[in-house]
Design an enzyme around this catalytic site. Structure first.
Site, mmCIF file in Angstrom:
data_model
loop_
_atom_site.group_PDB
_atom_site.id
_atom_site.type_symbol
_atom_site.label_atom_id
_atom_site.label_comp_id
_atom_site.label_asym_id
_atom_site.label_seq_id
_atom_site.Cartn_x
_atom_site.Cartn_y
_atom_site.Cartn_z
ATOM 1 N N ASP A 114 -8.433 13.110 16.682
ATOM 2 C CA ASP A 114 -8.463 11.768 17.247
ATOM 3 C C ASP A 114 -9.673 11.638 18.178
ATOM 4 O OD1 ASP A 114 -6.030 9.449 17.935
ATOM 5 O OD2 ASP A 114 -7.842 9.541 19.171
ATOM 6 N N PHE A 115 -10.479 10.620 17.913
ATOM 7 C CA PHE A 115 -11.723 10.458 18.660
ATOM 8 C C PHE A 115 -11.482 10.299 20.167
ATOM 9 C CE2 PHE A 115 -13.265 10.009 14.461
ATOM 10 C CZ PHE A 115 -14.611 10.320 14.494
ATOM 11 N N HIS A 174 -12.986 3.052 0.653
ATOM 12 C CA HIS A 174 -12.957 1.984 1.671
ATOM 13 C C HIS A 174 -13.626 0.733 1.111
ATOM 14 C CE1 HIS A 174 -13.061 5.228 5.068
ATOM 15 N NE2 HIS A 174 -11.813 4.871 4.821
ATOM 16 N N ARG A 195 -12.450 15.586 8.041
ATOM 17 C CA ARG A 195 -13.292 15.931 6.872
ATOM 18 C C ARG A 195 -14.708 16.273 7.311
ATOM 19 N NH1 ARG A 195 -11.454 10.690 4.345
ATOM 20 N NH2 ARG A 195 -9.489 11.161 3.329
ATOM 21 N N ARG A 252 -2.846 -2.133 -3.213
ATOM 22 C CA ARG A 252 -4.024 -1.315 -2.989
ATOM 23 C C ARG A 252 -3.941 -0.141 -3.964
ATOM 24 N NH1 ARG A 252 -5.427 3.476 0.325
ATOM 25 N NH2 ARG A 252 -7.688 3.383 0.477
ATOM 26 N N LEU A 270 -15.931 3.124 10.754
ATOM 27 C CA LEU A 270 -15.763 4.364 11.516
ATOM 28 C C LEU A 270 -14.328 4.480 12.015
ATOM 29 C CD1 LEU A 270 -19.051 4.159 13.654
ATOM 30 C CD2 LEU A 270 -18.771 5.035 11.323
ATOM 31 N N ASN A 328 0.863 -1.181 0.000
ATOM 32 C CA ASN A 328 0.000 0.000 0.000
ATOM 33 C C ASN A 328 0.900 1.232 0.000
ATOM 34 O OD1 ASN A 328 -1.814 2.028 0.463
ATOM 35 N ND2 ASN A 328 -2.707 1.145 2.311
ATOM 36 N N GLU A 368 -7.942 -5.055 5.611
ATOM 37 C CA GLU A 368 -7.820 -4.737 4.183
ATOM 38 C C GLU A 368 -6.675 -5.507 3.536
ATOM 39 O OE1 GLU A 368 -8.937 -0.404 3.199
ATOM 40 O OE2 GLU A 368 -8.627 -0.386 5.350
ATOM 41 N N GLY A 375 -15.124 2.109 15.348
ATOM 42 C CA GLY A 375 -16.139 1.044 15.315
ATOM 43 C C GLY A 375 -15.709 -0.201 16.075
ATOM 44 N N GLU A 376 -14.400 -0.491 16.050
ATOM 45 C CA GLU A 376 -13.920 -1.713 16.704
ATOM 46 C C GLU A 376 -13.581 -1.498 18.178
ATOM 47 O OE1 GLU A 376 -10.689 -3.540 14.481
ATOM 48 O OE2 GLU A 376 -11.702 -3.036 12.614
ATOM 49 N N ASN A 377 -13.282 -0.233 18.534
ATOM 50 C CA ASN A 377 -12.750 0.008 19.883
ATOM 51 C C ASN A 377 -13.657 0.768 20.829
ATOM 52 O OD1 ASN A 377 -9.982 -1.091 19.797
ATOM 53 N ND2 ASN A 377 -9.833 0.290 18.050
HETATM 54 P P1 ADP Z 1 -7.718 5.470 9.478
HETATM 55 O O1 ADP Z 1 -7.327 4.096 8.959
HETATM 56 O O2 ADP Z 1 -8.821 6.142 8.724
HETATM 57 O O3 ADP Z 1 -6.560 6.386 9.751
HETATM 58 P P2 ADP Z 1 -8.464 4.024 11.892
HETATM 59 O O4 ADP Z 1 -9.467 3.046 11.412
HETATM 60 O O5 ADP Z 1 -7.120 3.537 12.282
HETATM 61 O O6 ADP Z 1 -8.354 5.260 10.918
HETATM 62 O O7 ADP Z 1 -9.109 4.769 13.161
HETATM 63 C C1 ADP Z 1 -8.434 5.765 13.839
HETATM 64 C C2 ADP Z 1 -9.390 6.378 14.868
HETATM 65 O O8 ADP Z 1 -9.810 5.332 15.773
HETATM 66 C C3 ADP Z 1 -8.721 7.457 15.714
HETATM 67 O O9 ADP Z 1 -9.472 8.669 15.683
HETATM 68 C C4 ADP Z 1 -8.744 6.880 17.103
HETATM 69 O O10 ADP Z 1 -9.039 7.844 18.052
HETATM 70 C C5 ADP Z 1 -9.885 5.878 17.051
HETATM 71 N N1 ADP Z 1 -9.688 4.896 18.117
HETATM 72 C C6 ADP Z 1 -8.719 3.979 18.226
HETATM 73 N N2 ADP Z 1 -8.842 3.313 19.417
HETATM 74 C C7 ADP Z 1 -9.897 3.864 20.050
HETATM 75 C C8 ADP Z 1 -10.532 3.641 21.318
HETATM 76 N N3 ADP Z 1 -10.085 2.736 22.172
HETATM 77 N N4 ADP Z 1 -11.598 4.397 21.618
HETATM 78 C C9 ADP Z 1 -12.034 5.340 20.774
HETATM 79 N N5 ADP Z 1 -11.484 5.586 19.570
HETATM 80 C C10 ADP Z 1 -10.434 4.874 19.220
#
Ligand code: ADP
Length: 400
Positions: free
Chosen positions: A284-285, A180, A241, A91, A209, A7, A386, A334-336
């Site tokens: 960063d979320f 995506h 964005r 990719r 997400l 990639n 991916e 979405g995963e975390n």
């Molecule tokens: P990309 O591939 O688009 O860069 P990712 O799928 O790696 O993004 O996601 C990154 C985002 O996931 C970051 O904003 C980060 O804050 C969020 N993130 C990762 N771990 C956690 C967590 N434990 N709780 C909340 N958000 C999380």
């Protein structure tokens, strides 16, 4: 059978070597700052110590050579020579209107990737450089392009056409492509398998997400609609964005701030989303969540708006498919983030009969059904992968 997944970004190169017998990762790594001072390779072989090399990498060709040396090194290598690599999967961001699926790369394919430079100005040129670097380093080895836009090519005209003069579609191929795609395709198929749904008729909504975020609706793994457009700017609120906005906002701000459209697009891509809405806290979320917990009102509203828009699209896509069997959450947030998943489902999706099981939802990065047994819609956490998706596609093409 070992597949090398590549990639390439404009100054970076991410890779994985995957053993397709077990689908296990043999090694993965990253070259950073290619063509810039301070280039660095970080190579992580499974079961062995990480290897870091700081050395000049003037071009992607140099980077590939260093990666292949690392993969075959007697200490931190995982193969004895590159003959063990069956094929290379790349990719590629944009396949334009031409490619609806992955394809073995030849001169015609490279020509199309080049023709799509203006649709993917940051990624397509880098992707092509990566392909040519691999061709040079491993002559005769099959290279496969896996397009991020391929999944979205299954959409109907009513979903992909913008309501602007038709001539722009004819002249410039302006339409919704979606991005995506590799992740949406992989996660929707995994959700069908894992949720034991009908592979031909299952209606699935995938919420990818992450920092970049998008949602897709698919029936039997075929895309019906997806939130990103001709570029990844459309749809959800993301890390930086804006997602959907009234285009007149662009004219208004340009006129009042004395900036041009290019600068405005840069603001919408890089300074908006939760970063912009939170008043600059972070993209960063986790940081924005922390600020919200500490009482920062703008950060709180940014997160609420993010969840609200996800929920609105889930509603829209349920209508688009006249029903939904499963909703899958994936990618960084979405995963975390169990709180985001719970809030979206409980605050907005009760009318669909969605019920979350709090104990099941208390999970990170693992494949799991997180809805209650009596939920009318199965809600799942499905980690995206991916690289594995690209490796599977590559193997399928070379086995044809
Ligand atoms: P990309 O591939 O688009 O860069 P990712 O799928 O790696 O993004 O996601 C990154 C985002 O996931 C970051 O904003 C980060 O804050 C969020 N993130 C990762 N771990 C956690 C967590 N434990 N709780 C909340 N958000 C999380």
């Amino acid at each position: 059978m070992k597949i090398f997944v590549v990639n390439c970004g404009s100054s970076s190169l991410k890779y994985q070597l995957i053993d397709m017998e077990t689908e296990g990762v043999l090694a993965k790594g990253l070259c950073e700052r290619i063509g810039i001072e301070g280039s660095k390779l970080t190579h992580t072989p499974t079961g062995k110590d990480k290897f870091v090399l700081e050395t000049p990498m003037p071009s992607h060709k140099d980077a590939i050579k260093l990666v292949l040396d690392a993969l075959t090194d007697k200490d931190h290598g995982v193969i004895s020579n590159t003959d063990e690599i069956t094929a290379i999967g790349h990719r590629v961001l944009h396949g334009g209107n031409t490619y609806t699926e992955s394809i073995l790369i030849d001169d015609d394919v490279k020509k199309v990737i080049r023709e799509c430079f203006d649709l993917g100005p940051l990624h397509n040129p880098a992707n092509l450089i990566g392909i040519e670097a691999c061709e040079a380093a491993m002559p005769g080895k099959p290279n496969v392009a896996v397009f991020d836009t391929a999944f979205g090519m299954a959409m109907d005209e009513k979903a992909y056409l913008y309501a602007i003069p038709y001539s722009y579609y004819e002249k410039y191929k302006i339409r919704r492509y979606g991005f995506h795609g590799t992740s949406h395709s992989f996660v929707s198929k995994e959700a069908i398998k894992f949720g034991e749904l009908d592979p031909k008729t299952a209606k699935v909504i995938v919420c990818h997400l992450g920092n970049g975020a998008s949602i897709s609706a698919s029936i039997g793994g075929k895309c019906v609609d997806t939130t990103m457009g001709i570029t990844p700017l459309e749809g959800l609120i993301m890390g930086t964005r804006s997602g959907d906005i009234d285009p007149a906002v662009i004219q208004f701000i340009c006129n009042h701030e004395g900036i041009d459209v290019n600068e405005m697009l840069n603001i919408l891509n890089k300074k908006s989303g939760i970063l912009g809405m939170s008043g600059g806290v972070s993209s960063d979320f986790r940081d924005v969540g922390k600020a919200a917990d500490e009482g920062n009102h703008k950060a709180k509203v940014a997160l609420e708006a993010f969840e609200y828009r996800v929920a609105k699209y889930i509603g829209a896509y349920t209508a688009a498919m006249n029903g939904v069997d499963a909703i899958a959450f994936t990618a960084g947030v979405g995963e975390n983030d169990k709180a985001v998943r719970k809030s979206i489902c409980e605050n907005y999706l009760g009318y669909l009969g969605v019920k979350i099981d709090d104990e099941a939802n208390d999970v990170r990065g693992k494949k799991r059904v997180i809805s209650a047994a009596d939920s009318k819609v199965k809600v799942m956490l499905i980690p995206t992968n991916e690289e594995l998706a690209i490796a599977r596609e590559t193997l399928e093409i070379v086995n044809k």
